[in-house]
Enzyme design. Structure first.
Site, PDB file in Angstrom:
ATOM      1  N   CYS A 186     -32.839 -43.785   2.586  1.00 61.18           N
ATOM      2  CA  CYS A 186     -33.958 -42.786   2.482  1.00 61.18           C
ATOM      3  C   CYS A 186     -33.459 -42.091   2.024  1.00 61.18           C
ATOM      4  O   CYS A 186     -32.027 -41.479   2.046  1.00 61.18           O
ATOM      5  CB  CYS A 186     -33.231 -42.694   4.471  1.00 61.18           C
ATOM      6  SG  CYS A 186     -34.404 -41.249   4.935  1.00 61.18           S
ATOM      7  N   CYS A 212     -29.505 -35.717   6.338  1.00 57.58           N
ATOM      8  CA  CYS A 212     -30.551 -35.658   8.146  1.00 57.58           C
ATOM      9  C   CYS A 212     -29.209 -35.666   8.716  1.00 57.58           C
ATOM     10  O   CYS A 212     -28.698 -36.891   8.909  1.00 57.58           O
ATOM     11  CB  CYS A 212     -31.424 -37.146   7.959  1.00 57.58           C
ATOM     12  SG  CYS A 212     -31.954 -37.051   9.827  1.00 57.58           S
ATOM     13  N   CYS A 260     -28.847 -40.584  10.675  1.00 61.86           N
ATOM     14  CA  CYS A 260     -28.252 -41.777  10.275  1.00 61.86           C
ATOM     15  C   CYS A 260     -27.224 -41.871   9.709  1.00 61.86           C
ATOM     16  O   CYS A 260     -26.951 -40.829   9.281  1.00 61.86           O
ATOM     17  CB  CYS A 260     -28.846 -42.665   9.463  1.00 61.86           C
ATOM     18  SG  CYS A 260     -30.389 -42.782   9.717  1.00 61.86           S
ATOM     19  N   GLN A 311     -36.444 -47.057  26.933  1.00 62.47           N
ATOM     20  CA  GLN A 311     -35.070 -47.784  25.945  1.00 62.47           C
ATOM     21  C   GLN A 311     -35.917 -47.696  24.068  1.00 62.47           C
ATOM     22  O   GLN A 311     -37.118 -48.159  24.370  1.00 62.47           O
ATOM     23  CB  GLN A 311     -34.770 -48.750  25.770  1.00 62.47           C
ATOM     24  CG  GLN A 311     -33.960 -49.156  27.414  1.00 62.47           C
ATOM     25  CD  GLN A 311     -31.935 -48.766  27.133  1.00 62.47           C
ATOM     26  OE1 GLN A 311     -31.961 -48.385  26.101  1.00 62.47           O
ATOM     27  NE2 GLN A 311     -31.767 -48.371  27.794  1.00 62.47           N
ATOM     28  N   ASP A 314     -26.300 -48.375  34.954  1.00 65.36           N
ATOM     29  CA  ASP A 314     -26.237 -48.335  33.277  1.00 65.36           C
ATOM     30  C   ASP A 314     -26.456 -46.465  33.548  1.00 65.36           C
ATOM     31  O   ASP A 314     -27.678 -45.659  33.060  1.00 65.36           O
ATOM     32  CB  ASP A 314     -27.345 -48.393  32.828  1.00 65.36           C
ATOM     33  CG  ASP A 314     -28.481 -48.315  31.644  1.00 65.36           C
ATOM     34  OD1 ASP A 314     -26.986 -47.849  31.316  1.00 65.36           O
ATOM     35  OD2 ASP A 314     -29.180 -48.555  30.997  1.00 65.36           O
ATOM     36  N   CYS A 351     -23.517 -46.705  27.228  1.00 70.20           N
ATOM     37  CA  CYS A 351     -24.001 -46.229  25.908  1.00 70.20           C
ATOM     38  C   CYS A 351     -22.943 -45.154  25.172  1.00 70.20           C
ATOM     39  O   CYS A 351     -23.032 -44.665  24.459  1.00 70.20           O
ATOM     40  CB  CYS A 351     -25.135 -45.566  25.910  1.00 70.20           C
ATOM     41  SG  CYS A 351     -25.250 -43.810  27.351  1.00 70.20           S
TER      42      CYS A 351
HETATM   43  N1  SAH Z   1     -31.596 -48.263  33.067  1.00 76.72           N
HETATM   44  C1  SAH Z   1     -32.270 -47.784  32.860  1.00 76.72           C
HETATM   45  C2  SAH Z   1     -32.216 -46.226  32.140  1.00 76.72           C
HETATM   46  C3  SAH Z   1     -30.849 -45.545  31.689  1.00 76.72           C
HETATM   47  S1  SAH Z   1     -30.542 -44.199  31.072  1.00 76.72           S
HETATM   48  C4  SAH Z   1     -32.881 -48.825  31.221  1.00 76.72           C
HETATM   49  O1  SAH Z   1     -32.464 -49.853  30.849  1.00 76.72           O
HETATM   50  O2  SAH Z   1     -34.518 -48.132  30.585  1.00 76.72           O
HETATM   51  C5  SAH Z   1     -29.669 -43.692  32.027  1.00 76.72           C
HETATM   52  C6  SAH Z   1     -30.372 -43.177  33.415  1.00 76.72           C
HETATM   53  O3  SAH Z   1     -29.426 -42.329  34.990  1.00 76.72           O
HETATM   54  C7  SAH Z   1     -31.667 -42.110  32.956  1.00 76.72           C
HETATM   55  O4  SAH Z   1     -32.803 -42.530  33.903  1.00 76.72           O
HETATM   56  C8  SAH Z   1     -31.445 -40.839  33.754  1.00 76.72           C
HETATM   57  O5  SAH Z   1     -32.530 -40.124  34.349  1.00 76.72           O
HETATM   58  C9  SAH Z   1     -30.606 -40.979  35.003  1.00 76.72           C
HETATM   59  N2  SAH Z   1     -29.430 -40.499  35.603  1.00 76.72           N
HETATM   60  C10 SAH Z   1     -28.646 -39.363  35.590  1.00 76.72           C
HETATM   61  N3  SAH Z   1     -27.616 -39.084  35.924  1.00 76.72           N
HETATM   62  C11 SAH Z   1     -27.790 -39.346  37.501  1.00 76.72           C
HETATM   63  C12 SAH Z   1     -27.376 -39.892  38.515  1.00 76.72           C
HETATM   64  N4  SAH Z   1     -26.549 -38.776  38.773  1.00 76.72           N
HETATM   65  N5  SAH Z   1     -28.106 -40.257  39.499  1.00 76.72           N
HETATM   66  C13 SAH Z   1     -28.889 -41.441  39.191  1.00 76.72           C
HETATM   67  N6  SAH Z   1     -29.277 -41.428  38.325  1.00 76.72           N
HETATM   68  C14 SAH Z   1     -29.252 -39.952  36.746  1.00 76.72           C
END
Ligand code: SAH
Length: 455
Positions: free
Chosen positions: A73, A79, A82, A284, A383, A410
């Site tokens: 790129c 940018c 990346c 995602q 997550d 993440c």
């Molecule tokens: N498991 C899902 C989303 C993961 S991202 C997937 O794989 O698509 C993390 C998520 O946590 C987001 O949707 C965000 O809105 C939510 N979130 C952030 N803080 C939170 C909290 N205190 N309690 C519950 N959900 C929360």
């Protein structure tokens, strides 16, 4: 202090920092140099010199590392998106594995764990199903779109980001042509004037469906029918909408969506589960890797069909529905109400009846359900966003004592912090996998399986 500002030094890069910057020593003094990769011998100019270390700007690669890759790129260096394009993909994966390992060792205090797999991509380009392009003007007053330069809000013009779908370029060309013809002003952050702030594009990899949403500083787009007419000619176009954001801040999306044409959502699949995605929902961004990530989470959960599973931070219920087919019952918890509406709708369109969703903060819902209703779980999946799990979530999980906890993360630093608390007495880290959801960037996703080691 060995050097001062503007000194030019020769440095051999021996390591890479968390943000992908090269780290090397000049006469024993440590320098951080962006865009230099491990193994390079570089000439650099000192920009900031502290007592123990400093920052320098890459001037010239004197001897390239054998792991250096030519960034495809043209905007790679300017940018902010990346950070690792100059590193071969194989080494990028090594970098990410090392990042996870380093965090688990240093912050988590773990030593006897194995990272059993690093899930990379066969084709680590054009993997993003979502793009948000800021719109602005260059110094000659021409309308431009592209990406923000690292740590700033100045736009690097680029209509064909190599991480995004090929169709993005055609969409951007048409939106900008429409803006030129209709004298539609881009939004100006410094004055708060102008209309078009961002162009959001979502693309369903499996269905080919496309959604375009213009984020505007107002509620009306003059000549909108000309824009929709131009965009509708693009094969796959499914929905065109406006999002209203009149606030003077950095948040991209406002709360209100005004449909202009077509459907308000696009459809896509992860595995054989179908999801409806609206402009505002979290989804995602790398569908190919998401499938592998969720399969790993499913494998770690080891479901037989008899389990009760809690999925905390469930978004639009993606993991919940993925697991529901193999579990007795899944409960999802998520803070964003429209995401939960999507989750319920997605359960219904897939005919999934054993998933139930709660809106609220995980740190409120879980303790409350536990104290009041004495809820139970065989498996808890979390997550969380980058900041990790709230203390109340950790403590309640320790009280509930599910047989397994599957932690999808993440951010390896907060993952390590949370695993340390969970593994003080009750749990142990059984399996760890690293999944590259964001090739060319320094970000990394980890899945860890914890099993209960006391009754
Ligand atoms: N498991 C899902 C989303 C993961 S991202 C997937 O794989 O698509 C993390 C998520 O946590 C987001 O949707 C965000 O809105 C939510 N979130 C952030 N803080 C939170 C909290 N205190 N309690 C519950 N959900 C929360």
């Amino acid at each position: 202090m060995k050097f001062k500002k503007n000194d030019v030094v020769t440095v051999e890069i021996q390591d890479m920092g968390h943000d992908g910057e090269g780290i090397g020593k000049a006469e024993g003094y440590t320098l951080f140099i962006k865009d230099a990769v491990i193994g390079d011998l570089v000439e650099a100019k000192v920009m900031k010199a502290g007592k123990n270390y400093g920052y320098a700007r890459l001037l010239k690669v004197l001897r390239p590392s054998k792991d250096r890759a030519e960034p495809p790129c043209p905007c790679a260096r300017a940018c902010g998106g990346c950070q690792l394009q100059a590193l071969s993909y194989e080494k990028q994966l090594e970098f990410k594995e090392k990042k996870v390992r380093g965090n688990l060792e240093r912050i988590g205090g773990f030593s006897d764990f194995v990272i059993e797999k690093v899930i990379g991509m066969e084709e680590p380009w054009r993997y993003r199903n979502k793009a948000q392009y800021p719109v602005g003007k260059d110094k000659d007053g021409k309308i431009i779109t592209g990406f923000y330069a690292g740590r700033t809000h100045s736009i690097i013009p680029n209509r064909d980001c190599l991480l995004g779908a090929e169709v993005n370029e055609e969409i951007l060309n048409r939106v900008l042509a429409y803006m030129e013809e209709n004298h539609t002003e881009p939004y100006d952050e410094s004055t708060g004037k102008g209309l078009v702030r961002h162009i959001l594009i979502r693309y369903g990899f499996k269905t080919g469906e496309i959604m375009v949403c213009l984020i505007i500083n107002g509620r009306k787009l003059p000549g909108a029918e000309k824009l929709t007419a131009a965009l509708r000619e693009i094969p796959g176009m499914t929905g065109i909408s406006l999002n209203v954001n009149t606030k003077r801040n950095n948040v991209i999306l406002g709360e209100e969506v005004i449909p202009l044409w077509g459907q308000e959502y696009i459809t896509d699949y992860i595995g054989d589960v179908k999801y409806q995605i609206s402009p505002l929902s979290f989804y995602q961004v790398n569908p190919v890797q998401t499938e592998k990530l969720y399969e790993t989470a499913l494998e770690y959960a080891g479901l037989t069909g008899k389990e009760t599973v809690w999925d905390l931070y469930c978004g639009i219920g993606t993991i919940s529905l993925f697991l529901a087919k193999k579990a007795k019952k899944v409960y999802g918890v998520e803070i964003v109400p429209p995401a939960i509406e999507d989750a319920r709708k997605n359960a219904a369109i897939n005919g999934i009846e054993n998933a139930e969703f709660y809106v609220g903060r995980a740190e409120d819902v879980l303790p409350e359900k536990y104290e009041k209703d004495g809820i139970f779980a065989d498996v808890i999946v979390v997550d969380p966003p980058r900041k990790g799990c709230d203390e109340a979530v950790i403590q309640t999980m320790l009280k509930m004592r599910p047989e397994k906890i599957v932690y999808v993360s993440c951010d390896p630093a907060t993952l390590a912090r949370d695993l340390k608390k969970l593994c003080e007495e009750v749990y142990e880290v059984k399996r760890v996998a690293v999944c590259d959801m964001f090739p060319q960037s320094v970000h990394v996703e980890t899945v860890a399986l914890l099993t209960r080691n006391v009754v």
